[in-house]
Write a protein that holds these residues in place. Sequence first.
Motif: not given
Length: 286
Positions: A173, A221-224
């Motif tokens: 992200d 996106c991988w928000r993590s």
Amino acid sequence: MKVQRRSILKGMLAASSMAAFGLPKISFGANLNTGPYDLVLISGIGKAGFAAGVRGTTAATEMSLGNGLPDLAATAKLFEAQRGKRLVGLMSDAAYVLFSEVARDAGVRQLFEGRHSVAADGGTRHSLNSVTGFQGSAEPLAAGLAQSGAAFAISEVQLGTEGLTTLALRGGDWSGHGFASFHVSGDVDHAPLWLHLGGVEPSQACAALGLDVTQAETLRCWRSYAPQAADAVQGWEHALGQTLARLAVGGRENQTPCVTQVFVHGTRMLEEFSARDNFISFVMEA
């Protein structure tokens, strides 16, 4: 954008790809990412900020090659004395020509090469190439430079990843660093890539890279996962030294997928770029 300026970023990405698949004449070696490795800082003919970034990140033996062009005999002895260790450094492009020739003859393996150009107004361009498993230097460098407000462009190409980029549709992200991210599908002339833009429209960036803007879609996106930022307060050299030292010592998992990435921060980077200084960074295994 004027026609003669449309190839600015396109040429940068092409140069990065050519370097990855044909230059320099050193054996590119696989990075098993096991570590930790003993690190040797090659200094004396580069930028002091780079050395400071390395020292502030990890313990490293320091080897100075002097302030001029490297002595060939002394450099050959250096490689022989540092077998099994990783060498990290930043030097002028002229010095690197000699250094890399000796490295090739000594059987040194190249893990990373970066080509860096600095304009009179402070804008920078960075073309980064690495073996699979050593990629990811572009991310902390881009995040740090973005936070510092600098204008820059970065391309990152990995070796031996043909076909893998089509599978990688999600990235970190980047919104917190001021970037909008896109996945650009490949065609006969271009491999798929991720495009991260700060203050630049997709149509502008695609025109500069010679890409079809209709092939660009928002990157899921991988928000993590929020990309880590290198400390760029003291300049790009310090941030680069910090980043390469962290990767070179090994011992930690690389979370970055194998994918070609381009970062553009500031519309200035789409205009004519006249380099005042040129440097080359590297990570090698002796």
